[in-house]
Motif scaffolding. Structure first.
Motif, PDB file in Angstrom:
ATOM      1  N   ASP A  32      -3.388 -20.377 -60.558  1.00 15.56           N
ATOM      2  CA  ASP A  32      -2.986 -20.968 -61.832  1.00 15.56           C
ATOM      3  C   ASP A  32      -3.734 -22.293 -62.024  1.00 15.56           C
ATOM      4  OD1 ASP A  32      -1.719 -22.111 -64.002  1.00 15.56           O
ATOM      5  OD2 ASP A  32       0.305 -21.624 -63.316  1.00 15.56           O
ATOM      6  N   LYS A  33      -4.719 -22.290 -62.904  1.00 12.33           N
ATOM      7  CA  LYS A  33      -5.561 -23.481 -63.114  1.00 12.33           C
ATOM      8  C   LYS A  33      -4.800 -24.636 -63.756  1.00 12.33           C
ATOM      9  CE  LYS A  33      -7.525 -21.734 -67.474  1.00 12.33           C
ATOM     10  NZ  LYS A  33      -6.491 -22.289 -68.293  1.00 12.33           N
ATOM     11  N   ASP A  34      -3.639 -24.371 -64.345  1.00 15.06           N
ATOM     12  CA  ASP A  34      -2.854 -25.417 -65.010  1.00 15.06           C
ATOM     13  C   ASP A  34      -1.749 -26.000 -64.137  1.00 15.06           C
ATOM     14  OD1 ASP A  34      -4.320 -25.147 -67.401  1.00 15.06           O
ATOM     15  OD2 ASP A  34      -3.087 -23.424 -67.977  1.00 15.06           O
ATOM     16  N   TYR A  35      -1.650 -25.548 -62.896  1.00 14.11           N
ATOM     17  CA  TYR A  35      -0.533 -25.939 -62.032  1.00 14.11           C
ATOM     18  C   TYR A  35      -0.385 -27.455 -61.883  1.00 14.11           C
ATOM     19  CZ  TYR A  35       2.754 -25.820 -58.175  1.00 14.11           C
ATOM     20  OH  TYR A  35       3.863 -25.999 -57.391  1.00 14.11           O
ATOM     21  N   LEU A  36      -1.488 -28.135 -61.841  1.00 13.17           N
ATOM     22  CA  LEU A  36      -1.475 -29.592 -61.670  1.00 13.17           C
ATOM     23  C   LEU A  36      -0.650 -30.291 -62.754  1.00 13.17           C
ATOM     24  CD1 LEU A  36      -2.951 -31.494 -59.626  1.00 13.17           C
ATOM     25  CD2 LEU A  36      -4.605 -31.899 -61.422  1.00 13.17           C
TER      26      LEU A  36
END
Length: 158
Positions: A32-36
């Motif tokens: 998930d690239k948006d996890y941050l």
């Protein structure tokens, strides 16, 4: 408690999930690239179990389980095992990077695992999220951080 339970060989080591253990579900399809960027308000923490279930791409823990049904064909069992392993690698990478980001504002695997001491994560959660005007908590799960602490080399596989 974090000061007392800070060493696995003495008193034990305490790991904290933010806001709770269901944070392991709070992800879209892995990786998930948006996890941050995921965080929640204190008000939403009261119903976080349902919030995580509704937010998640996954319906259960099945994507993290390695065991297979004894009636399943061998190739299906192996595929499940490989998928579960890959998903744990992604979760470990995402949570370790996020913990490092919470502590030092850098989206990377830290050079030293000591940089991710639970007390550092806690203090930075308070300073950067909780004790702010928006009163939020950055979603973070400690199971992958535990894996990183004890099996650091697995993160390099991601």
């Amino acid at each position: 408690m974090l000061e007392y339970f800070d060493d696995e060989t003495e008193n034990g080591k305490l790991y904290i999930n933010y806001p709770m253990v269901e944070s392991v579900f709070y992800t879209k399809q892995l990786p998930d690239k948006d996890y941050l960027s995921y965080d929640v308000t204190r008000e939403k923490c009261h119903n976080f179990k349902a919030l995580a279930r509704d937010f998640s791409f996954y319906n259960s823990f099945e994507h993290l389980l390695i065991s297979g049904n004894k009636n399943e064909k061998e190739e299906k069992k192996l595929l499940k095992q490989q998928t579960a392993k890959e998903n744990w690698l992604h979760l470990t990478d995402m949570n370790v990077r996020k913990a490092n980001f919470i502590c030092v504002s850098v989206d990377a695997i830290p050079a030293l695992k000591e940089n991710l001491a639970q007390s550092n994560i806690y203090e930075n959660q308070l300073a950067k999220y909780v004790n702010t005007e928006s009163c939020r908590v950055s979603v973070l799960n400690s199971f992958p951080i535990f894996l990183y602490d004890y099996f650091r080399d697995i993160v390099s596989l991601c």
